[in-house]
Design a protein around this motif. Sequence first.
Motif, short mmCIF file in Angstrom:
data_model
loop_
_atom_site.label_atom_id
_atom_site.label_comp_id
_atom_site.label_asym_id
_atom_site.label_seq_id
_atom_site.Cartn_x
_atom_site.Cartn_y
_atom_site.Cartn_z
N SER A 64 0.94 -0.85 0.18
CA SER A 64 -0.34 -0.12 0.28
C SER A 64 1.09 1.57 0.09
N ASP A 65 1.94 1.08 0.40
CA ASP A 65 2.86 2.52 0.42
C ASP A 65 3.26 3.44 -1.07
N THR A 66 3.10 2.22 -2.21
CA THR A 66 2.96 2.81 -3.05
C THR A 66 2.10 3.96 -3.62
N TYR A 67 1.03 3.30 -3.25
CA TYR A 67 -0.62 4.04 -3.54
C TYR A 67 -0.52 5.40 -2.30
N ALA A 68 0.24 5.01 -1.64
CA ALA A 68 0.10 6.36 -0.36
C ALA A 68 0.42 7.06 -0.73
N THR A 69 2.03 6.55 -1.75
CA THR A 69 2.55 8.25 -2.04
C THR A 69 2.22 8.77 -3.21
N ASN A 70 1.59 8.08 -4.14
CA ASN A 70 0.64 8.80 -5.41
C ASN A 70 -0.41 9.85 -4.37
N LEU A 71 -0.74 9.16 -3.36
CA LEU A 71 -1.66 9.98 -3.27
C LEU A 71 -0.93 11.26 -2.72
N ALA A 72 -0.73 11.11 -1.28
CA ALA A 72 -0.16 12.28 -0.74
C ALA A 72 0.22 13.35 -1.73
N GLU A 73 1.49 13.08 -2.69
CA GLU A 73 1.59 13.50 -4.22
C GLU A 73 0.28 14.26 -4.29
N HIS A 74 -1.03 13.43 -5.09
CA HIS A 74 -1.67 14.50 -5.59
C HIS A 74 -2.23 15.79 -4.28
N TYR A 75 -2.47 15.27 -3.15
CA TYR A 75 -3.03 16.08 -1.58
C TYR A 75 -2.13 17.31 -1.55
N ALA A 76 -0.97 17.15 -2.20
CA ALA A 76 0.04 18.39 -1.99
C ALA A 76 -0.12 19.75 -0.92
N ALA A 83 -0.25 15.43 5.69
CA ALA A 83 0.81 14.23 6.09
C ALA A 83 -0.24 13.76 7.22
N TRP A 84 -1.42 13.61 6.51
CA TRP A 84 -2.02 12.36 7.01
C TRP A 84 -2.35 11.14 6.47
N LEU A 85 -2.36 11.83 5.47
CA LEU A 85 -1.32 10.11 4.28
C LEU A 85 -0.64 9.08 4.32
N LYS A 86 0.52 10.36 4.03
CA LYS A 86 1.89 9.61 5.08
C LYS A 86 1.86 9.05 6.05
N ASP A 87 1.25 9.93 7.05
CA ASP A 87 1.57 9.56 8.82
C ASP A 87 0.78 8.95 9.13
N HIS A 88 -0.41 8.59 8.97
CA HIS A 88 -1.38 7.96 9.47
C HIS A 88 -1.96 6.65 8.53
N TRP A 89 -2.67 7.26 7.25
CA TRP A 89 -3.12 6.31 6.93
C TRP A 89 -1.79 5.54 6.34
N GLU A 90 -0.78 5.33 5.49
CA GLU A 90 -0.08 4.70 4.91
C GLU A 90 0.63 3.92 6.48
N ALA A 91 1.11 4.25 6.92
CA ALA A 91 1.37 3.70 7.89
C ALA A 91 0.64 2.66 9.02
N GLU A 92 -0.55 2.90 8.81
CA GLU A 92 -2.03 1.92 9.40
C GLU A 92 -1.69 1.15 8.37
N GLU A 93 -2.23 0.84 7.02
CA GLU A 93 -1.93 -0.05 6.38
C GLU A 93 -0.93 -0.33 6.35
N LEU A 94 0.05 -0.33 6.24
CA LEU A 94 1.94 -1.48 6.04
C LEU A 94 1.54 -1.72 7.40
N GLN A 95 0.93 -1.34 8.84
CA GLN A 95 0.67 -2.58 9.86
C GLN A 95 -0.25 -3.33 9.40
N HIS A 96 -1.47 -3.03 8.94
CA HIS A 96 -1.95 -4.28 8.47
C HIS A 96 -1.52 -5.58 7.33
N GLY A 97 -0.52 -5.01 7.21
CA GLY A 97 0.39 -5.81 6.35
C GLY A 97 1.63 -6.37 7.51
N ARG A 98 2.00 -5.72 7.80
CA ARG A 98 3.03 -6.77 8.83
C ARG A 98 2.50 -7.45 9.38
N ALA A 99 1.34 -7.39 10.12
CA ALA A 99 0.34 -8.17 10.50
C ALA A 99 -0.51 -9.55 10.50
#
Length: 293
Positions: A64-76, A83-99
């Motif tokens: 999900s981080d690839t998509y999150a990066t594009n989305l954060a740039e879209h709302y630059a 900031a929410w997309l990079k610091d929260h949304w992306e982090a939580e999606e990646l945590q889902h992946g780790r778990a």
Amino acid sequence: MPSIQRHSLHAQASPVAGETHRAAGSAHWRVEDLDFSRIDRQAIEHSEDMFFLLMSASFIETGSDTYATNLAEHYAAYPEISAWLKDHWEAEELQHGRALRAYVEAVWPRFPWQQAYDSFFGEYSKLCTVEELYPDQRLEMVARCVVETGTTAYYHTLRELSDEPVLTELLGHIRNDEVSHYKHFLKYFKELQQEAPVGRARIAGALYGRLKELRESDSDVALRHVWAHKGDYFADSATRFEDMAQRIYELVSRRLPADLAVRMLLKPMLLPPRVEGLVRTPISRLATRVMSY
């Protein structure tokens, strides 16, 4: 109605009826809090359907981080959103992946997860492009609400299908995160609407367009790569890939919480309560048909 400030988005997220969410300031769950040693292997390891559903979900969440990066740039232009997309949304999606990875590796340890994921990501990453986003940032927020509705319904359904306590706990955490993400996207959409409203016809078009795309979802790509690397897991099954995919899609679609999904899908339309009540039933029928595989 106050206009949105590009550098100061602060409105509170509106609730989704019947859904739980984290209290302000409460700690987010951690992968380390899950006790994988308590997994009831007999309740899960022989389930071919859950093998494919959980493995494919672990791939998608990890990528999900690839998509999150594009989305954060879209709302630059909107620092709080970016900031929410990079610091929260992306982090939580990646945590889902780790778990999810930790869980499936605990249950099916011989599956070559990293090799299979690398194969998956080689194909999946080509689909995660800026061109896939709506150029209109308001409509992309609408599309995000559709995606989060789909993931909420998906993890809700997987949790209902689970007979294994650790998995049920994990899927509950992920489902609640997806509800929280939906609320943030809805909040940001409403604020962007205050700045420059977009008509309901265009909102409906974005809702329907992204809803149709859920049928051609990332899960198709993930499932193929799980199948290609499954090795001797469920090797005695005579099922073809196409039959397996159809079976689990039907399994999930039969259990999807249609009423919940429709309530979430209708929120971006910003309809008066009476009108929303009138259209809920026909929209429910349409959504169930479109979201069914």
